[in-house]
Design an enzyme around this catalytic site. Structure first.
Site, PDB file in Angstrom:
ATOM      1  N   LYS A   1      -7.115   9.329  -8.474  1.00  0.00           N
ATOM      2  CA  LYS A   1      -7.777  10.195  -7.367  1.00  0.00           C
ATOM      3  C   LYS A   1      -8.562  11.036  -8.101  1.00  0.00           C
ATOM      4  O   LYS A   1      -9.577  11.694  -7.292  1.00  0.00           O
ATOM      5  CB  LYS A   1      -6.792  10.628  -6.623  1.00  0.00           C
ATOM      6  CG  LYS A   1      -5.956   9.595  -5.681  1.00  0.00           C
ATOM      7  CD  LYS A   1      -6.813   8.642  -4.892  1.00  0.00           C
ATOM      8  CE  LYS A   1      -7.376   9.114  -3.381  1.00  0.00           C
ATOM      9  NZ  LYS A   1      -7.748   8.172  -2.854  1.00  0.00           N
TER      10      LYS A   1
ATOM     11  N   ASP B   1      -1.413   6.125  -5.584  1.00  0.00           N
ATOM     12  CA  ASP B   1      -2.408   7.139  -6.050  1.00  0.00           C
ATOM     13  C   ASP B   1      -1.910   8.055  -7.179  1.00  0.00           C
ATOM     14  O   ASP B   1      -0.732   8.456  -7.039  1.00  0.00           O
ATOM     15  CB  ASP B   1      -2.615   7.693  -4.839  1.00  0.00           C
ATOM     16  CG  ASP B   1      -3.083   6.933  -3.725  1.00  0.00           C
ATOM     17  OD1 ASP B   1      -4.226   6.197  -3.786  1.00  0.00           O
ATOM     18  OD2 ASP B   1      -2.278   6.533  -2.973  1.00  0.00           O
TER      19      ASP B   1
ATOM     20  N   ASP C   1       0.000  -2.214   4.357  1.00  0.00           N
ATOM     21  CA  ASP C   1       1.163  -1.050   4.553  1.00  0.00           C
ATOM     22  C   ASP C   1       2.366  -2.037   5.140  1.00  0.00           C
ATOM     23  O   ASP C   1       3.543  -1.240   5.059  1.00  0.00           O
ATOM     24  CB  ASP C   1       0.601  -0.333   6.095  1.00  0.00           C
ATOM     25  CG  ASP C   1      -0.504   0.533   5.892  1.00  0.00           C
ATOM     26  OD1 ASP C   1      -0.910   0.534   4.512  1.00  0.00           O
ATOM     27  OD2 ASP C   1      -0.937   1.221   6.712  1.00  0.00           O
TER      28      ASP C   1
ATOM     29  N   GLU D   1      -4.547   3.874  -8.274  1.00  0.00           N
ATOM     30  CA  GLU D   1      -5.798   4.447  -7.883  1.00  0.00           C
ATOM     31  C   GLU D   1      -5.790   5.827  -8.374  1.00  0.00           C
ATOM     32  O   GLU D   1      -5.044   6.575  -8.085  1.00  0.00           O
ATOM     33  CB  GLU D   1      -5.923   4.330  -6.262  1.00  0.00           C
ATOM     34  CG  GLU D   1      -7.290   5.096  -5.841  1.00  0.00           C
ATOM     35  CD  GLU D   1      -7.510   5.177  -4.472  1.00  0.00           C
ATOM     36  OE1 GLU D   1      -8.358   5.906  -4.000  1.00  0.00           O
ATOM     37  OE2 GLU D   1      -6.714   4.481  -3.790  1.00  0.00           O
TER      38      GLU D   1
ATOM     39  N   HIS E   1      -1.401  11.010  -2.832  1.00  0.00           N
ATOM     40  CA  HIS E   1      -2.495  10.548  -2.301  1.00  0.00           C
ATOM     41  C   HIS E   1      -3.681  11.761  -2.087  1.00  0.00           C
ATOM     42  O   HIS E   1      -4.692  11.607  -2.584  1.00  0.00           O
ATOM     43  CB  HIS E   1      -2.490   9.780  -1.074  1.00  0.00           C
ATOM     44  CG  HIS E   1      -3.897   9.372  -0.276  1.00  0.00           C
ATOM     45  ND1 HIS E   1      -4.828   9.726   0.441  1.00  0.00           N
ATOM     46  CD2 HIS E   1      -4.377   8.046  -0.785  1.00  0.00           C
ATOM     47  CE1 HIS E   1      -5.794   9.377   0.555  1.00  0.00           C
ATOM     48  NE2 HIS E   1      -5.805   8.188   0.113  1.00  0.00           N
TER      49      HIS E   1
ATOM     50  N   GLU F   1       0.416  -0.682  -4.792  1.00  0.00           N
ATOM     51  CA  GLU F   1      -0.637   0.157  -4.894  1.00  0.00           C
ATOM     52  C   GLU F   1      -0.044   1.660  -5.048  1.00  0.00           C
ATOM     53  O   GLU F   1       0.840   2.010  -3.873  1.00  0.00           O
ATOM     54  CB  GLU F   1      -1.664  -0.047  -4.153  1.00  0.00           C
ATOM     55  CG  GLU F   1      -2.923   0.611  -4.101  1.00  0.00           C
ATOM     56  CD  GLU F   1      -3.014   2.126  -3.223  1.00  0.00           C
ATOM     57  OE1 GLU F   1      -3.782   2.937  -3.633  1.00  0.00           O
ATOM     58  OE2 GLU F   1      -2.010   2.349  -2.695  1.00  0.00           O
TER      59      GLU F   1
ATOM     60  N   HIS G   1       0.957  -1.197   0.005  1.00  0.00           N
ATOM     61  CA  HIS G   1      -0.253  -0.079  -0.070  1.00  0.00           C
ATOM     62  C   HIS G   1       0.851   1.185   0.033  1.00  0.00           C
ATOM     63  O   HIS G   1       1.497   1.353   0.776  1.00  0.00           O
ATOM     64  CB  HIS G   1      -1.062  -0.034   1.104  1.00  0.00           C
ATOM     65  CG  HIS G   1      -1.894   0.935   1.301  1.00  0.00           C
ATOM     66  ND1 HIS G   1      -2.161   1.880   2.458  1.00  0.00           N
ATOM     67  CD2 HIS G   1      -2.705   1.614   0.634  1.00  0.00           C
ATOM     68  CE1 HIS G   1      -3.012   2.627   2.438  1.00  0.00           C
ATOM     69  NE2 HIS G   1      -3.221   2.726   1.066  1.00  0.00           N
ATOM     70  N   ARG G   2       0.692   2.097  -0.987  1.00  0.00           N
ATOM     71  CA  ARG G   2       1.689   3.275  -1.473  1.00  0.00           C
ATOM     72  C   ARG G   2       3.249   2.774  -1.016  1.00  0.00           C
ATOM     73  O   ARG G   2       4.028   3.619  -0.715  1.00  0.00           O
ATOM     74  CB  ARG G   2       1.242   4.304  -0.474  1.00  0.00           C
ATOM     75  CG  ARG G   2      -0.162   4.546  -0.316  1.00  0.00           C
ATOM     76  CD  ARG G   2      -0.555   5.788   0.406  1.00  0.00           C
ATOM     77  NE  ARG G   2      -2.082   5.854   0.916  1.00  0.00           N
ATOM     78  CZ  ARG G   2      -2.721   6.466   1.830  1.00  0.00           C
ATOM     79  NH1 ARG G   2      -2.076   7.234   2.331  1.00  0.00           N
ATOM     80  NH2 ARG G   2      -4.014   6.206   2.031  1.00  0.00           N
TER      81      ARG G   2
END
Length: 223
Positions: A104, A39, A217, A102, A52, A37, A10-11
């Site tokens: 945004k 954003d 995370d 993702e 993000h 992943e 995640h990120r």
């Protein structure tokens, strides 16, 4: 669908490094994540940047709205540990992993679609979003790119929501995920990415459901 659960950072490796930075994505790859992943948003001068929030206030030493700052202004900021806000292309060049992207802001879809075509990315990237209109825009612009509908929980009508936007993935909140819903999603031919999965114990719970992937995370704790 493989029996092995894919670990999605995640990120990047948010639990270890500043989120959405090259350092974080490289760390996720180093510790064994299967994909990452991130954003994306659009800068004032049309660059796809990996950040993000709508503003830079939380994640950098600056202030202001991403869409109102140029790429040069954004990359002059410290995004943590001396890192800067990367462009989407820079992340793709820095790691070899698949990328759950993702989007945004819907304004970023045309630039994303252009990059997918230019670099033949349809087999490497897929789009996630909480917003049906963004997934619909991606479907229209680059139908060959897979789509994931992200939902904060696990609603009973998840399959219907996914079908409405042509999503082949559902990213569902694991907290209220049930075996019955998982079975219904799988029966519809849709794969599940459960989130958030912070530790091995939660991973074990995800494994009992038979999900295809988890977002975490802490990829270093799950690989």
């Amino acid at each position: 669908m493989s029996d092995r659960i894919r670990i999605i950072g995640h990120r990047g490796a948010l639990g270890l490094e500043p989120e959405n930075t090259l350092r974080s994505f490289r760390r996720a790859q180093q510790v064994g994540a299967d994909e990452v992943e991130l954003d994306i948003r659009l800068s004032a001068d049309g660059a796809l940047v990996v950040v993000h929030d709508a503003t830079v206030d939380r994640t950098t030493d600056g202030t202001g709205t991403v869409a109102e700052l140029t790429l040069a202004q954004l990359q002059a900021l410290d995004a943590g540990a001396g890192e800067r806000i990367p462009t989407y292309a820079e992340v793709l060049d820095a790691i070899d992993l698949p990328v759950q992207t993702e989007i945004k802001a819907i304004e970023a879809v045309p630039a994303f679609a252009a990059l997918v075509r230019e670099r033949h990315l349809a087999d490497r990237v897929y789009v996630g979003s909480f917003h049906a209109e963004i997934l619909a825009a991606v479907r229209d612009a680059v139908p060959e790119v897979a789509r994931a509908l992200i939902l904060p929980s696990a609603p009973a009508d998840a399959v219907e929501q996914a079908r409405a936007v042509g999503a082949s993935w559902l990213a569902l909140g694991i907290r209220n995920l049930t075996a019955e819903l998982v079975a219904a999603v799988h029966d519809a031919g849709i794969a599940i990415d459960a989130w958030p999965v912070p530790d091995p114990e939660t991973l074990d719970r995800a494994r009992t459901f038979g999900v295809a992937a988890v977002t975490t995370d802490n990829p270093h704790l799950l690989t």
